[in-house]
Design a protein around this motif. Structure first.
Motif, short mmCIF file in Angstrom:
data_model
loop_
_atom_site.label_atom_id
_atom_site.label_comp_id
_atom_site.label_asym_id
_atom_site.label_seq_id
_atom_site.Cartn_x
_atom_site.Cartn_y
_atom_site.Cartn_z
N ASP A 106 42.42 14.66 48.13
CA ASP A 106 41.65 14.88 49.35
C ASP A 106 40.61 15.99 49.13
N LEU A 107 39.41 15.79 49.66
CA LEU A 107 38.31 16.72 49.38
C LEU A 107 38.56 18.11 49.94
N PHE A 108 38.93 18.17 51.19
CA PHE A 108 39.11 19.48 51.85
C PHE A 108 40.29 20.24 51.23
N GLU A 109 41.37 19.53 50.99
CA GLU A 109 42.54 20.17 50.38
C GLU A 109 42.21 20.67 48.97
N THR A 110 41.46 19.89 48.23
CA THR A 110 41.07 20.29 46.87
C THR A 110 40.18 21.52 46.91
N LEU A 111 39.24 21.52 47.85
CA LEU A 111 38.33 22.66 47.99
C LEU A 111 39.10 23.95 48.28
N ILE A 112 39.95 23.91 49.28
CA ILE A 112 40.73 25.10 49.65
C ILE A 112 41.62 25.54 48.48
N SER A 113 42.28 24.58 47.86
CA SER A 113 43.22 24.90 46.79
C SER A 113 42.52 25.58 45.62
N PHE A 114 41.35 25.08 45.25
CA PHE A 114 40.69 25.66 44.08
C PHE A 114 39.96 26.96 44.40
N ILE A 115 39.65 27.20 45.66
CA ILE A 115 39.13 28.53 46.02
C ILE A 115 40.26 29.55 45.81
N VAL A 116 41.47 29.15 46.20
CA VAL A 116 42.62 30.04 45.99
C VAL A 116 42.90 30.25 44.49
N SER A 117 42.56 29.25 43.69
CA SER A 117 42.90 29.30 42.27
C SER A 117 42.07 30.30 41.46
N ALA A 118 40.92 30.71 42.02
CA ALA A 118 40.00 31.53 41.24
C ALA A 118 40.61 32.87 40.83
N ASN A 119 40.51 33.19 39.56
CA ASN A 119 41.03 34.45 39.02
C ASN A 119 42.46 34.71 39.46
N ASN A 120 43.28 33.69 39.33
CA ASN A 120 44.65 33.72 39.85
C ASN A 120 45.53 32.94 38.89
N ASN A 121 46.84 33.17 38.96
CA ASN A 121 47.71 32.38 38.09
C ASN A 121 48.44 31.29 38.87
N ILE A 122 48.85 30.25 38.15
CA ILE A 122 49.33 29.04 38.82
C ILE A 122 50.53 29.29 39.73
N SER A 203 31.16 29.38 50.45
CA SER A 203 31.82 30.66 50.21
C SER A 203 33.03 30.49 49.28
N GLY A 204 33.07 31.29 48.24
CA GLY A 204 34.20 31.25 47.31
C GLY A 204 34.08 30.16 46.27
N VAL A 205 32.97 29.44 46.29
CA VAL A 205 32.79 28.35 45.33
C VAL A 205 31.70 28.71 44.34
N GLY A 206 32.07 28.84 43.09
CA GLY A 206 31.11 29.06 42.01
C GLY A 206 31.11 27.84 41.12
N PRO A 207 30.54 27.94 39.94
CA PRO A 207 30.43 26.81 39.02
C PRO A 207 31.80 26.18 38.70
N LYS A 208 32.78 27.00 38.43
CA LYS A 208 34.08 26.48 38.01
C LYS A 208 34.80 25.73 39.13
N VAL A 209 34.88 26.37 40.31
CA VAL A 209 35.55 25.72 41.44
C VAL A 209 34.80 24.45 41.84
N ALA A 210 33.48 24.50 41.82
CA ALA A 210 32.67 23.32 42.15
C ALA A 210 33.02 22.17 41.20
N ASP A 211 33.11 22.47 39.91
CA ASP A 211 33.42 21.43 38.94
C ASP A 211 34.81 20.84 39.17
N CYS A 212 35.76 21.68 39.56
CA CYS A 212 37.11 21.17 39.85
C CYS A 212 37.11 20.26 41.06
N VAL A 213 36.37 20.63 42.09
CA VAL A 213 36.30 19.78 43.28
C VAL A 213 35.59 18.47 42.94
#
Length: 275
Positions: A106-122, A203-213
């Motif tokens: 799901d797009l929205f769930e993926t977006l939120i999840s990967f914003i949380v993932s930034a500079n963070n551990n699994i 907000s909270g979306v850079g190159p890496k998070v964008a690519d994951c979404v």
DNA sequence: TTCCAGGTGCATA
DNA sequence: TATGCACATGGA
């Protein structure tokens, strides 16, 4: 890959192109648990259990149609892997993660999840997202659904801090006010580059998070998310670069339309072997 | 104690 | 356009 759908079950025949462990632990999703029998995976308000059998896997769920698409069962991963096999660097990673499939999340769930993932551990990403489900998601009996945007709009920035999101709290507070599922859905037909720019503007979306979404939500395969692991991999096997944007460009040029797949095999083998 | 994790935003030049 | 730094938190 052959599979059979019955009332509450999708039966995967064979293990060459499907492995619950490879699919769920390769870093594309955080909403899953390992159980005694196998795995349980959650998407939006749905859940599926995956059990390994002698001849393959069983996906047990109330919504077989949803998970048939979610696991991208109609795509021939044998063919993808054979096309990728011409790249020497992928030889071992493909063997290692032979059962990987890229999920259609799901797009929205993926977006939120990967914003949380930034500079963070699994582990901590999962902790934060679980708290988010428990506090705001619909109670489904033995699990909680991913929160609706309406619910996410009802809380303040402090809420996101309280669930442990840290400095990402302000990103989350803002992003749920910038887009909704409908907007994200309306971007589906855009060319990758244009869509990527729209995502990076959030907000909270850079190159890496964008690519994951792009990869895990939109199913775009001409993207190559570069994180710390891919960065390490690149500087180990290629001529070292300290610029992630250049690394990304070079990898997309090399793997083209198959970049997204290549990325997952490489990421998974890098991360697992380091552990 | 220090370092690191699927990086991003913002100020500065 | 490019570089450098701050940013929460918890596990190793």
């Amino acid at each position: 890959m052959k599979y059979k759908i019955t009332k509450n079950c999708i039966e995967i025949q064979g293990k060459d192109d499907f492995s619950a462990k490879d699919i769920l632990e390769c870093g594309q999703i955080f909403a899953f648990n390992k159980t005694e029998k196998g795995y349980v995976v959650f998407s939006l308000d749905k859940k599926a259990e995956i059990v390994e059998t002698e001849t393959g896997f069983k996906i047990i769920t109330c919504d077989t149609k949803y998970f048939e698409n979610f696991f991208d069962l109609k795509t021939d991963y044998g063919l993808i892997k054979s096309r990728l096999s011409k790249f020497k660097i992928l030889e071992n990673p493909i063997k290692f993660g032979h059962g990987i499939r890229i999920l259609k999340q799901d797009l929205f769930e993926t977006l939120i999840s990967f914003i949380v993932s930034a500079n963070n551990n699994i582990k901590r990403i999962q902790l934060i997202l679980n708290r988010l489900r428990e506090k705001l998601g619909k109670n489904m009996g033995d699990y909680y659904a991913f929160p609706t945007q309406e619910k996410l709009l009802s809380v303040d920035e402090q809420f996101f801090k309280d669930i442990g999101a840290g400095y990402r709290a302000s990103y989350l507070y803002k992003v749920v006010r910038q887009v909704n599922e409908k907007t994200l859905e309306s971007w589906r037909e855009l060319p990758t580059k244009e869509l990527r720019n729209k995502l990076i503007a959030l907000s909270g979306v850079g190159p890496k998070v964008a690519d994951c979404v792009l990869l895990f939500g939109y199913g775009k395969k001409d993207v190559f998310p570069v994180d710390t692991w891919i960065n390490q991999m690149y500087n180990k096997f290629y001529k070292p670069l300290d610029n992630r944007e250049k690394i990304r460009e070079n990898l997309v040029n090399e793997f083209g339309e198959l970049s997204g797949y290549a990325q997952q095999y490489l990421f998974f083998s890098m991360r697992e072997k380091a552990n």
